[in-house]
Design a protein around this motif. Structure first.
Motif, PDB file in Angstrom:
ATOM      1  N   GLU A 171     -32.332  76.783  50.193  1.00  0.00           N
ATOM      2  CA  GLU A 171     -32.155  76.446  48.790  1.00  0.00           C
ATOM      3  C   GLU A 171     -30.709  76.060  48.489  1.00  0.00           C
ATOM      4  OE1 GLU A 171     -33.603  79.408  46.161  1.00  0.00           O
ATOM      5  OE2 GLU A 171     -35.691  79.242  46.826  1.00  0.00           O
ATOM      6  N   VAL A 172     -30.593  75.043  47.633  1.00  0.00           N
ATOM      7  CA  VAL A 172     -29.292  74.590  47.133  1.00  0.00           C
ATOM      8  C   VAL A 172     -29.358  74.622  45.611  1.00  0.00           C
ATOM      9  CG1 VAL A 172     -27.697  72.655  46.933  1.00  0.00           C
ATOM     10  CG2 VAL A 172     -28.802  73.135  49.122  1.00  0.00           C
ATOM     11  N   PRO A 173     -28.484  75.359  44.937  1.00  0.00           N
ATOM     12  CA  PRO A 173     -28.526  75.405  43.461  1.00  0.00           C
ATOM     13  C   PRO A 173     -28.346  74.022  42.850  1.00  0.00           C
ATOM     14  CG  PRO A 173     -27.140  77.155  44.345  1.00  0.00           C
ATOM     15  CD  PRO A 173     -27.455  76.257  45.495  1.00  0.00           C
ATOM     16  N   VAL A 174     -29.069  73.769  41.791  1.00  0.00           N
ATOM     17  CA  VAL A 174     -28.958  72.485  41.096  1.00  0.00           C
ATOM     18  C   VAL A 174     -27.549  72.286  40.540  1.00  0.00           C
ATOM     19  CG1 VAL A 174     -29.790  71.211  39.065  1.00  0.00           C
ATOM     20  CG2 VAL A 174     -31.413  72.372  40.573  1.00  0.00           C
ATOM     21  N   VAL A 196     -27.269  63.815  37.724  1.00  0.00           N
ATOM     22  CA  VAL A 196     -28.524  64.337  38.264  1.00  0.00           C
ATOM     23  C   VAL A 196     -28.782  65.741  37.736  1.00  0.00           C
ATOM     24  CG1 VAL A 196     -29.801  64.838  40.373  1.00  0.00           C
ATOM     25  CG2 VAL A 196     -28.192  62.933  40.319  1.00  0.00           C
ATOM     26  N   LYS A 197     -27.738  66.567  37.735  1.00  0.00           N
ATOM     27  CA  LYS A 197     -27.879  67.939  37.238  1.00  0.00           C
ATOM     28  C   LYS A 197     -28.269  67.939  35.764  1.00  0.00           C
ATOM     29  CE  LYS A 197     -24.062  70.085  36.572  1.00  0.00           C
ATOM     30  NZ  LYS A 197     -22.778  70.780  36.843  1.00  0.00           N
ATOM     31  N   ALA A 198     -27.611  67.088  34.968  1.00  0.00           N
ATOM     32  CA  ALA A 198     -27.925  67.022  33.545  1.00  0.00           C
ATOM     33  C   ALA A 198     -29.347  66.537  33.323  1.00  0.00           C
ATOM     34  CB  ALA A 198     -26.935  66.097  32.834  1.00  0.00           C
ATOM     35  N   SER A 199     -29.795  65.609  34.147  1.00  0.00           N
ATOM     36  CA  SER A 199     -31.159  65.093  34.020  1.00  0.00           C
ATOM     37  C   SER A 199     -32.188  66.188  34.267  1.00  0.00           C
ATOM     38  CB  SER A 199     -31.363  63.936  34.995  1.00  0.00           C
ATOM     39  OG  SER A 199     -32.707  63.534  35.024  1.00  0.00           O
ATOM     40  N   ILE A 200     -32.011  66.937  35.351  1.00  0.00           N
ATOM     41  CA  ILE A 200     -32.968  67.993  35.696  1.00  0.00           C
ATOM     42  C   ILE A 200     -32.958  69.090  34.632  1.00  0.00           C
ATOM     43  CG2 ILE A 200     -33.488  69.804  37.369  1.00  0.00           C
ATOM     44  CD1 ILE A 200     -32.572  67.949  39.561  1.00  0.00           C
ATOM     45  N   LYS A 242     -39.389  69.296  45.428  1.00  0.00           N
ATOM     46  CA  LYS A 242     -38.433  70.221  46.032  1.00  0.00           C
ATOM     47  C   LYS A 242     -37.797  71.143  45.013  1.00  0.00           C
ATOM     48  CE  LYS A 242     -37.378  67.122  49.799  1.00  0.00           C
ATOM     49  NZ  LYS A 242     -36.873  65.800  49.982  1.00  0.00           N
ATOM     50  N   LEU A 243     -38.142  70.979  43.750  1.00  0.00           N
ATOM     51  CA  LEU A 243     -37.520  71.787  42.716  1.00  0.00           C
ATOM     52  C   LEU A 243     -38.142  73.174  42.697  1.00  0.00           C
ATOM     53  CD1 LEU A 243     -35.332  71.448  40.562  1.00  0.00           C
ATOM     54  CD2 LEU A 243     -37.162  70.972  38.929  1.00  0.00           C
ATOM     55  N   SER A 249     -33.053  75.477  41.614  1.00  0.00           N
ATOM     56  CA  SER A 249     -32.541  75.165  42.946  1.00  0.00           C
ATOM     57  C   SER A 249     -33.483  74.185  43.621  1.00  0.00           C
ATOM     58  CB  SER A 249     -32.401  76.437  43.794  1.00  0.00           C
ATOM     59  OG  SER A 249     -33.671  77.043  43.969  1.00  0.00           O
ATOM     60  N   LEU A 250     -32.977  73.530  44.653  1.00  0.00           N
ATOM     61  CA  LEU A 250     -33.764  72.611  45.465  1.00  0.00           C
ATOM     62  C   LEU A 250     -34.082  73.260  46.791  1.00  0.00           C
ATOM     63  CD1 LEU A 250     -31.911  69.200  44.956  1.00  0.00           C
ATOM     64  CD2 LEU A 250     -34.057  69.932  43.918  1.00  0.00           C
TER      65      LEU A 250
END
Length: 816
Positions: free
Chosen positions: A103-106, A113-117, A131-132, A143-144
């Motif tokens: 896992e990788v934190p958003v 990309v972060k703001a979009s998610i 992958k979310l 996280s991804l």
């Protein structure tokens, strides 16, 4: 026992990472990777990647690959360990075979990309699909979930933009590794190398199998699907090996593009997304959520974005790596077999996956993101010579013919090579890369100091590229195709609804090839700028006026460079041995500051050459009248030399002093006019200079400012300075500061209204030049049989006569 041994081994590795030598640590890591199973190494992998590439937050630097160079003893060891066929990649494939996830934190994703998610919209990139991972109880953020290969490449790419202060030499380990990975996973010759390490099953599965019925032709720059299909292939061992390995190439490129090319505003990011945001939001809310569970609150809403500002700006090192990526992708794409380039669309399904990937790699993966990346750089980069990195990246992209195996006229000048007609389609599909960014460069060029040789070189480089035979005609043809008013095509429609074979009767009057070209150009512009864009023609009247303004600025810069050269030569000729004693000019504040120190001699000659050639190329590109341009240059050459004049730059007077206008800034940048800047403060309070004795400066200041002396003599000095006769003028010359006698600098009115108290300044006696000159004069007096008193009297009389002469004739000499 094996699990306990693995845990003990991993604990030892972490403990030894800070104590043992680099070579020994790598040898132990290789041994552990070879001996232990994937399930034992799985917990160690995130720590190992972080210890190599550094942490995503920039706290840990890892091996600091950005500064590791070949002269270092650790370089060869690190390169062997991180090689695409090296031990660490072997570990990646081991874990990939077991389908582990990391896992990788958003929060560590790029800003847009972060703001979009976080606003509930899934980015339009296959890298983020399915992958979310939604936060469980106790977790704070999304996280991804990435497979080992994706996790490895994500950390490797993030190493470039992590908040660390360092330079990136062209031979650093990181730069070489990027080149190595590109050549390995995106080969220009042959196919992608197969997995060098296989598990017991004899294969390593790609992350997401593709249905046999899914046609690869749908994956293109103008696909009809809402979500672009992920290039994935069946994991069958009987399939084409390239079909199993192509997903690595795609993943590598997706990670590089998403991590490195994300510098743009959120408004532009919205333009790059699919217009059907509601469906995307619904898909995001339904994916990875257990049945019956409500959608997460953070992802609910109308899908609109809050105000967002991307704070990150790319560095010069970052841009150089992006240029390396662009150059390799052009070479990779241009290595497509000729039969695949000229084949019909129906034949693409029979092409190998790697060949099909080459066909779509630039328009599908790079075009949009690179365009907004360069646009961001053009608008935010400082107006200095470091912009050369951005410029060369742009020029590399718009010249794909430079990266082909075909070498036409390799020994001649590149400017004389005609751009082959086959590249007309590339120009049409990248029209904004040529026209819009050229306009952005012009806006920078008219505000740049072209007297600087490096800035003049950039103007020359751009003009030379765009003046290549056939290229201006291609750009003009692409603009004509876009400006067809009766055929406005929606950029999101699929090509099959626009061709005559599918009932496109509105195009029946045109040839299919021309109709296809119209679609390409309009689709490209609308997809990047929106259908409401106001397109400015590169060869229109508005831009032509800007080009004429640039021509005038270039002509002015040529004359300024010549004047600077002449002024520097004259100043050098006027220097003499007597000036060292203080008899010559000591005004350190009146030096000419329009050009840089290196803009003399050979640099001035190069500046002239670059600007002359740039003028020729601009006349070729925009078909300017060479006679009128020559007349303009001649008129400027006959203009009066403002370098020695007292005419101030164009400005507006305000209560706080003069305010420069745009014309005034342009005059200062090009050295046409300038303010005579002088120190306006109390000369006694200036910082101690390197040519002054610090002890004497402080001692003489205390003497001159002694209250008993100054208070006793102040009345007499003030009365003397207030007189209007010759004695009053002479008193003001000796007892006041030079900045009170003459105000020339553009200072605030409040500052100029300050009154200076008459006093005798003794600071000149603390200068080493003055002291050495006095010693030489006393020695000369001794040789001429003058005693100390006689020499002192002679000096005082000379000083008085010099002051009398300057009082009577100083203003006339200065005006002359």
């Amino acid at each position: 026992r094996l699990e306990l041994a693995a845990q003990q081994s991993s604990a030892n590795l972490k403990a030894d990472s800070a104590t043992k030598p680099f070579l020994q640590r790598c040898q132990e890591l290789v041994k552990v990777i070879d001996e232990y199973l994937a399930k034992d190494l799985q917990p160690v992998f995130p720590w190992l990647v972080e210890s190599v590439f550094g942490s995503l937050d920039g706290v840990m630097v890892g091996w600091n690959l950005r500064l590791l160079q070949p002269r270092s003893s650790e370089y060869s060891v690190a390169m062997e360990f991180l090689d695409p066929s090296g031990p660490l990649m072997k570990l990646v494939y081991k874990l990939q075979a077991e389908e582990y996830k990391y896992e990788v934190p958003v929060s560590y994703l790029p800003g847009p990309v972060k703001a979009s998610i976080q606003q509930g919209v899934l980015p339009d990139s296959p890298l983020f699909h399915n992958k979310l991972q939604f936060p469980l109880s106790g977790q704070l953020s999304l996280s991804l979930s990435l497979n080992p290969f994706e996790f490895y490449m994500f950390n490797f790419a993030s190493c470039l933009i992590a908040p660390r202060v360092s330079e990136l030499p062209s031979d650093s380990a990181y730069f070489v590794l990027v080149d190595t990975y590109l050549k390995h996973f995106l080969p220009t010759e042959g196919s992608v190398p197969p997995y060098p390490f296989l598990d017991a099953r004899g294969t390593v599965s790609p992350p997401a199998p593709r249905s046999p019925s899914m046609q690869f032709t749908g994956y293109g720059s103008h696909g009809s699907s809402l979500l672009k299909r992920h290039i994935s292939h069946q994991p069958s061992v009987n399939a084409d090996p390239a079909a199993q390995e192509i997903w690595r190439s795609e993943t590598l490129l997706q990670v590089f593009v998403e991590i490195w090319l994300h510098h743009y505003s959120l408004e532009m990011y919205q333009k790059l997304q699919s217009p059907q945001l509601a469906l995307l939001q619904y898909r995001l809310s339904m994916s990875s959520v257990p049945c019956g569970s409500p959608a997460p609150p953070a992802l609910c809403g109308s899908g609109t974005f809050h105000t967002y500002q991307e704070p990150f700006s790319p560095t010069e090192d970052h841009v150089l790596v992006v240029r390396l990526l662009v150059k390799h992708l052009h070479a990779f794409s241009n290595s497509l077999k000729p039969e695949q380039v000229s084949s019909s669309p129906s034949a693409h399904s029979h092409a190998s996956p790697l060949e099909e990937f080459k066909r779509v790699v630039v328009p599908r993966f790079v075009q949009q993101k690179l365009y907004v990346f360069l646009q961001h750089c053009f608008g935010h980069w400082p107006l200095d010579a470091s912009f050369r990195a951005v410029l060369e990246t742009w020029l590399s992209y718009i010249q794909p013919w430079r990266y082909t195996s075909e070498k036409s006229n390799p020994s001649g000048d590149s400017h004389s090579r005609t751009v082959p007609e086959k590249w007309a389609s590339f120009v049409q599909e990248n029209l904004l890369m040529y026209s819009k960014l050229f306009q952005g460069f012009l806006n920078r060029a008219v505000r740049t100091d072209l007297v600087n040789t490096k800035n003049a070189l950039m103007v020359f480089r751009v003009a030379k590229v765009f003046a290549q035979p056939n290229l201006p005609d291609m750009i003009q043809k692409a603009e004509q195709l876009f400006l067809e008013p009766e055929h406005v095509l929606h950029h999101r429609q699929h090509r099959e609804f626009l061709t005559p074979s599918h009932g496109g009767s509105f195009l029946s009057s045109r040839q299919p090839a021309e109709a296809d070209a119209v679609f390409k150009v309009k689709s490209h512009v609308y997809s990047l700028e929106g259908q409401d864009c106001q397109y400015k023609q590169m060869f229109g009247s508005e831009l032509r006026n800007v080009v004429l303004k640039l021509v005038q600025i270039i002509a002015q810069a040529r004359q300024t460079a010549k004047r600077i050269s002449d002024h520097s030569a004259e100043a050098a000729a006027n220097q003499s041995f007597l000036s060292w004693f203080g008899i010559g000019s000591q005004d350190l504040n009146s030096t000419y500051a329009a050009g840089e120190p290196d803009d003399t001699g050979e640099c001035v000659r190069k500046t002239h050459e670059f600007l002359d050639r740039a003028l020729e190329f601009l006349c070729e590109i925009f078909r300017l009248n060479t006679g009128q341009v020559a007349q303009l240059v001649a008129n400027l050459s006959q203009a009066p030399n403002d370098l020695g004049s007292k005419q101030l730059p164009d400005c507006i007077q305000s209560e706080n002093g003069p305010i420069l206008t745009d014309l005034g800034r342009l005059q200062i940048i090009n050295g046409l006019r300038r303010f005579d800047i002088e120190y306006q403060g109390d000369l006694e309070l200036q910082p101690i200079r390197s040519y002054e004795n610090a002890v004497l400066v402080r001692l003489l200041f205390l003497v001159s400012m002694d209250t008993e002396i100054t208070d006793h003599c102040y009345i007499h000095m003030e009365a003397l300075c207030s007189r209007r006769d010759l004695l009053g003028r002479l008193g003001r010359y000796y007892l006041t500061s030079p900045c009170e006698r003459q105000q020339k600098s553009p200072v605030t009115r409040r500052f100029t209204e300050r009154q200076w108290r008459p006093r005798l300044s003794l600071r000149t006696l603390a200068s080493y030049r003055t002291l050495f000159g006095l010693v030489l004069l006393y020695m000369l007096g001794a040789l001429l049989s003058f005693g100390p008193l006689s020499s002192t009297a002679f000096l005082l009389v000379s000083f008085f006569l010099h002051g009398l002469f300057m009082t009577l004739f100083g203003n006339k000499l200065k005006t002359h």
